[in-house]
Design an enzyme around this catalytic site. Sequence first.
Site, PDB file in Angstrom:
ATOM      1  N   ARG A  46       0.852  -1.209   0.000  1.00 40.04           N
ATOM      2  CA  ARG A  46       0.000   0.000   0.000  1.00 40.04           C
ATOM      3  C   ARG A  46       0.885   1.255   0.000  1.00 40.04           C
ATOM      4  NH1 ARG A  46      -3.127  -3.490   3.537  1.00 40.04           N
ATOM      5  NH2 ARG A  46      -2.074  -2.647   5.383  1.00 40.04           N
ATOM      6  N   LYS A 136     -11.745  14.308   6.364  1.00 39.30           N
ATOM      7  CA  LYS A 136     -12.907  13.799   5.634  1.00 39.30           C
ATOM      8  C   LYS A 136     -13.705  12.839   6.498  1.00 39.30           C
ATOM      9  CE  LYS A 136     -13.533  10.175   2.688  1.00 39.30           C
ATOM     10  NZ  LYS A 136     -13.260   9.296   1.538  1.00 39.30           N
ATOM     11  N   GLU A 177     -19.043  14.825   3.691  1.00 40.82           N
ATOM     12  CA  GLU A 177     -19.369  13.944   2.558  1.00 40.82           C
ATOM     13  C   GLU A 177     -20.612  13.088   2.827  1.00 40.82           C
ATOM     14  OE1 GLU A 177     -16.258  11.211   1.323  1.00 40.82           O
ATOM     15  OE2 GLU A 177     -17.428  10.513  -0.373  1.00 40.82           O
ATOM     16  N   LYS A 219     -18.521  17.449  -0.055  1.00 39.56           N
ATOM     17  CA  LYS A 219     -18.166  16.428  -1.054  1.00 39.56           C
ATOM     18  C   LYS A 219     -19.415  15.606  -1.362  1.00 39.56           C
ATOM     19  CE  LYS A 219     -14.931  12.600  -1.776  1.00 39.56           C
ATOM     20  NZ  LYS A 219     -13.521  12.232  -1.674  1.00 39.56           N
TER      21      LYS A 219
HETATM   22  P1  13P Z   1     -14.489   7.882  -5.306  1.00 35.76           P
HETATM   23  O1  13P Z   1     -14.143   9.087  -6.129  1.00 35.76           O
HETATM   24  O2  13P Z   1     -13.827   6.627  -5.751  1.00 35.76           O
HETATM   25  O3  13P Z   1     -15.965   7.738  -5.080  1.00 35.76           O
HETATM   26  O4  13P Z   1     -13.842   8.117  -3.878  1.00 35.76           O
HETATM   27  C1  13P Z   1     -13.982   9.332  -3.286  1.00 35.76           C
HETATM   28  C2  13P Z   1     -14.030   9.146  -1.839  1.00 35.76           C
HETATM   29  O5  13P Z   1     -13.173   9.622  -1.154  1.00 35.76           O
HETATM   30  C3  13P Z   1     -15.142   8.414  -1.255  1.00 35.76           C
HETATM   31  O6  13P Z   1     -15.193   8.657   0.119  1.00 35.76           O
END
Ligand code: 13P
Length: 339
Positions: A46, A136, A177, A219
């Site tokens: 990773r 986030k 988000e 987001k």
């Molecule tokens: P994706 O753009 O693959 O949806 O991932 C964004 C993300 O951070 C989801 O939490």
Amino acid sequence: MDKELLEKTANELVSPGRGILAADESNGTMSKRLEAVGVDASAESRRSYRTNLFSTDGYESSISGVILFDETIRQSMDDGIPVPNALSDRGVHPGIKVDTGAKELAHHEGEKITEGLDGLRERCEEYFEMGARFAKWRAVIKIGDGLPSSACLTTNAHALARYAAICQEQGLVPIIEPEVLMEGDHDANRCYEVTADILDETFAQCKLQGVHIPGALLKPNMIIAGKDCDSQISREEVARMTVECLTAYVPHDLPGIVFLSGGQSDEDATAHLNLMNQMGVEHPWQLSYSYGRALQAEALRTWASGESGSDSSSREAFAHRARMNGLARSGEWEEGLEA
Ligand code: 13P
């Protein structure tokens, strides 16, 4: 709360031509993605895959911040420099995923509540010291028969707002988000309704918790029909409906909206953002990206091919997608540039 710092960071994250790389897949998710392309998953694989991306020449011209997972923010580049320092040295803000995942919501089969509020203040304090300047937290909302429930919408909105308040107190810009999933056979109108509901509830909770909106980012998903829906809408319709929904439900003093890609193809994610930025209207916020898969899919496939030069080809694939999305920030992307 240091409003000046929060506003400065938030505005830098959505500065012209730039957006965010989401590289904060949990160990479980990242391991599955590596295994899917034939690579053994480990802390080292990773690290190796991600630090290769972070070494890409010039990517900072279209990437303003990188969201990291807890494992990665504690890892180092090949030359021993800690990852967050290597990012900051290039003018890229290190970010950190601080939720601990979406768990079953009691009494609501098939729905999830995102956890991670316990101990969050202390974790944010530590991440800030390590160099993180934004965070986030992802809530997942599923559309289905009778779903989402109002319990799912209100509990997730409440958690998002509490998370955002704690981050701001600790100097981290919260990326809020609430993701309405593409899974399902619902049409775009249903996606619009549910997105409107969760945005409305989330910003109402943010108001209650005293979240400083000019020091936060949103987001969201775009307005798209479910993956299994027979009546998909055009790219132009996606852009129009998304902007209409956001204009109605997102406070206009928010500095920026950074979309997730959510399973869209790389090119769709770019084209949709491009169309939104091409509209002949001035949006109240910056419209940008915080893509995970849509920035990394090709880079991961290339890296895993194991052929000689796959490290540099992977960096090129990432640089290309970052550049394409950087252009979409101002509506200057064209399909012909993909060749
Ligand atoms: P994706 O753009 O693959 O949806 O991932 C964004 C993300 O951070 C989801 O939490």
